[in-house]
Design an enzyme around this catalytic site. Structure first.
Site, PDB file in Angstrom:
ATOM      1  N   CYS A 111      10.315  -6.014   4.396  1.00  0.00           N
ATOM      2  CA  CYS A 111       9.017  -6.071   5.086  1.00  0.00           C
ATOM      3  C   CYS A 111       7.926  -5.336   4.308  1.00  0.00           C
ATOM      4  O   CYS A 111       6.801  -5.826   4.178  1.00  0.00           O
ATOM      5  CB  CYS A 111       9.137  -5.494   6.496  1.00  0.00           C
ATOM      6  SG  CYS A 111      10.152  -4.039   6.623  1.00  0.00           S
TER       7      CYS A 111
ATOM      8  N   HIS B 175       3.472  -1.759   9.625  1.00  0.00           N
ATOM      9  CA  HIS B 175       3.629  -0.912   8.435  1.00  0.00           C
ATOM     10  C   HIS B 175       2.272  -0.766   7.747  1.00  0.00           C
ATOM     11  O   HIS B 175       1.513  -1.740   7.657  1.00  0.00           O
ATOM     12  CB  HIS B 175       4.606  -1.559   7.445  1.00  0.00           C
ATOM     13  CG  HIS B 175       6.048  -1.497   7.816  1.00  0.00           C
ATOM     14  ND1 HIS B 175       6.547  -0.804   8.899  1.00  0.00           N
ATOM     15  CD2 HIS B 175       7.124  -2.074   7.229  1.00  0.00           C
ATOM     16  CE1 HIS B 175       7.864  -0.933   8.951  1.00  0.00           C
ATOM     17  NE2 HIS B 175       8.261  -1.712   7.959  1.00  0.00           N
TER      18      HIS B 175
END
Ligand code: 2RA
Length: 344
Positions: A130, A242
């Site tokens: 990710c 994130h």
């Protein structure tokens, strides 16, 4: 044959996002099968406005599926992805099991779409980590314009990257601290509530962590092996999203203004960048979105051709489920599902 998509790990956070995004993007599947381990048998999961009953992965006949999107961890992928591939199903794998396999393409559709053609060797396509996916989406247009020499990136990774139990733990621990309950960690090496932990995945011999190694190795495979990249991956008390502070050194001149205009036009990128209070994106604002947000674009005067960026994205979406569905769309749109699918 109809276009059938199997989702392996359908009860997990990423698996449920895959089902949601297949529905949101109106992926033209004739059938969608939710697969899970035996202990989740019969559990129901949502697929748009439909409800699917989970089928037993162990008993599933992958020759029935055109595409299988795996989101159940490396062990499950290692055991079942090769079987699915041999049964003629095209696997899109979210785990790290095959990412660096030379016979498996590692694909971010906005960055290296042509690599998807290489699936034929093993019928497996790997989804990147990710933290890598959002990074290369931002780096690609700038690399094409001014050729990146070196990247230094610090990540601020949400707890959902470590799974549902980890996300639940942040909630419990945070609440516990306020009411004097037990605040010990089971999913992290130290307290995560009101804290940050510079350790994701295992430590390597050179003192870096495997998460940091993945960012370097995967960026080289997806974008350009000549790019030098060093990362520090940090877990932060955020549920989803994130964030990354990215410092880039280029071979050639590029101004912050030019970089901004390039990123505004780049696929998958959404620039939110005003040099004023609130003129930037934070993780809570990226949740549920498809975009890779870019803020704080500015020159780095300490090197000849340098830029700093702030990159934020929903790690369950562009970082995993969305990228996987985009790969499925790529296969379909390029006619790579062959005679397996007669589009209606
Ligand atoms: C994490 N990137 O954030 C890793 C795996 N999803 O934990």
């Amino acid at each position: 044959m109809s276009l059938t998509v199997a989702v392996v790990g359908a009860t997990g956070m990423v698996g449920q996002e895959v089902l949601a995004i297949l529905a949101e993007r109106l992926f033209p599947a004739d059938e969608v099968h939710a697969l899970a381990s035996r202990n989740s048998l019969g559990r129901e999961v949502s697929y748009g406005d439909k409800t699917l009953k989970c089928q037993d992965l162990d008993q599933y006949d992958f020759s029935k599926a055109t595409i299988a999107i795996f989101a159940a961890g490396g062990d499950v992928s290692k055991e079942y992805a090769p079987k699915a591939g041999k049964a003629g199903c095209i696997v899109i794998d979210n785990s790290s099991a095959f990412r660096l396999d030379p016979d498996v393409p590692l694909v971010v559709p906005e960055v290296n779409p042509d690599a998807v053609e290489g699936f034929v060797k093993k019928n497996i396509i790997a989804n990147p980590n990710c933290s890598t996916a959002q990074l290369v989406v931002a780096l690609k247009p700038l690399h094409d314009r001014a050729k990146i020499k070196r990247v230094v990136v610090s990540t601020y990774q949400s707890v959902s990257g470590a799974g549902k139990d980890a996300a639940d733990e942040l909630f419990r621990q945070t609440k516990g601290i306020f009411v004097g309950d037990d605040a010990t960690s089971e999913n992290f090496t130290k307290q995560i509530a009101f804290n940050v932990i510079p350790h994701i995945d295992v430590f390597m011999d050179d003192g870096s962590t495997k998460e940091e190694f993945k960012m370097t190795a995967e960026t080289k495979k997806i974008l350009d092996p000549s790019i030098k990249l060093t990362a520090t991956a940090v877990r932060v008390p955020v549920f989803v999203g994130h964030s990354e502070a990215v410092n880039i050194e280029f071979e050639n001149e590029i101004s912050a203004e030019e970089a901004t205009s390039i990123l505004r036009e780049a696929p998958g990128c959404l620039v939110v960048d005003k040099r004023e209070d609130g003129g930037y994106v934070t993780p809570v604002e990226c949740v549920g979105d498809f975009a890779t947000f870019i803020s704080r674009i500015r020159e780095d005067p300490t090197v000849e051709h340098g830029l700093n960026l702030w990159v934020v994205s929903d790690n369950l979406r562009k970082g995993a489920a969305l990228n996987a569905v985009q790969i499925a769309e790529l296969l379909l749109n390029r006619g790579l599902l062959g005679d397996k699918v007669q589009m209606h």
